[in-house]
Scaffold this motif. Structure first.
Motif, PDB file in Angstrom:
ATOM      1  N   GLU A  65       0.982  -1.231   0.045  1.00 36.09           N
ATOM      2  CA  GLU A  65       0.213  -0.049  -0.063  1.00 36.09           C
ATOM      3  C   GLU A  65       0.841   1.441   0.048  1.00 36.09           C
ATOM      4  O   GLU A  65      -0.109   2.247  -0.747  1.00 36.09           O
ATOM      5  N   PHE A  66       2.015   1.019   0.592  1.00 36.38           N
ATOM      6  CA  PHE A  66       3.046   2.290   0.718  1.00 36.38           C
ATOM      7  C   PHE A  66       3.831   2.085  -0.330  1.00 36.38           C
ATOM      8  O   PHE A  66       3.448   4.269  -1.077  1.00 36.38           O
ATOM      9  N   TRP A  67       4.002   2.093  -2.003  1.00 33.53           N
ATOM     10  CA  TRP A  67       4.782   1.430  -2.543  1.00 33.53           C
ATOM     11  C   TRP A  67       3.918   2.425  -3.448  1.00 33.53           C
ATOM     12  O   TRP A  67       4.503   2.782  -4.530  1.00 33.53           O
ATOM     13  N   ASP A  69       0.908   4.138  -3.336  1.00 30.56           N
ATOM     14  CA  ASP A  69       0.268   5.604  -3.334  1.00 30.56           C
ATOM     15  C   ASP A  69       1.178   6.024  -3.427  1.00 30.56           C
ATOM     16  O   ASP A  69       2.430   6.829  -2.440  1.00 30.56           O
ATOM     17  N   GLU A  71       1.133   9.520  -2.879  1.00 32.22           N
ATOM     18  CA  GLU A  71       1.198  10.228  -1.613  1.00 32.22           C
ATOM     19  C   GLU A  71       1.583   9.969  -0.227  1.00 32.22           C
ATOM     20  O   GLU A  71       2.293  10.711   0.191  1.00 32.22           O
ATOM     21  N   SER A  72       2.179   8.470  -0.608  1.00 31.66           N
ATOM     22  CA  SER A  72       3.239   7.835   0.858  1.00 31.66           C
ATOM     23  C   SER A  72       4.390   8.415   0.382  1.00 31.66           C
ATOM     24  O   SER A  72       5.287   8.632  -0.366  1.00 31.66           O
ATOM     25  N   TYR A  74       7.169   6.171   0.883  1.00 31.98           N
ATOM     26  CA  TYR A  74       7.373   5.365   0.556  1.00 31.98           C
ATOM     27  C   TYR A  74       7.449   4.954  -0.861  1.00 31.98           C
ATOM     28  O   TYR A  74       7.374   3.908  -1.899  1.00 31.98           O
ATOM     29  N   PHE A  75       6.450   6.134  -1.747  1.00 34.35           N
ATOM     30  CA  PHE A  75       6.214   5.268  -3.560  1.00 34.35           C
ATOM     31  C   PHE A  75       7.235   5.255  -4.242  1.00 34.35           C
ATOM     32  O   PHE A  75       8.150   5.935  -4.285  1.00 34.35           O
TER      33      PHE A  75
END
Length: 137
Positions: A65-67, A69, A71-72, A74-75
């Motif tokens: 989910e972090f990779w 998004d 807006e993260s 961690y994207f």
């Protein structure tokens, strides 16, 4: 121990009912298509021990989910590319749940129905990581 309201088996079944599932022979046929990216959700130890689909991108399930998004913090830009993303795990359970979650986020993807468990048996190529090169793609 209290009984769970929903079992993992029920969750996977519900996810599979609403996502795109790709059969192994169809995925094998898509391997050379640059518009398709196979994403491996398995643990790094599974990839090291059993190998991986050549050209696949490794995304540990815990970071998905972090990779994905934008807006993260961690994207990963690879998930911003205009491609067909096909996720896989060992047997198709983790990837089914993951793709259903991604759809809830608004990210379109599919998953390899049987996962890596039947990949080689059905003629899919496997790359084995070499100790000197590290884990691979």
């Amino acid at each position: 121990m209290p009984k769970l309201r929903t079992s993992v088996k029920e969750m996977v079944s519900a996810a599979r009912a609403r996502i795109e599932e790709v059969e192994t022979p169809d995925m094998i046929a898509m391997l050379d298509d640059p518009s398709v990216l196979v994403v491996d959700l398995r643990d790094v130890r599974e990839r090291q021990k059993l190998g991986y689909i050549p050209g696949s991108f490794h995304c540990p399930r815990g970071m998905l989910e972090f990779w994905v998004d934008p807006e993260s913090p961690y994207f990963k830009p690879i998930f911003g590319e205009d491609r067909k993303f096909v996720f896989h795990c060992a047997s198709g359970w983790r990837s089914a749940l993951s793709v259903a979650l991604l759809q809830d986020m608004g990210f379109e993807a599919a998953h390899l129905k049987e996962g890596f468990s039947t990949w080689e048996k059905q003629g899919g190529p496997v790359e084995i990581p070499s100790a000197s090169r590290g884990e691979g793609a």
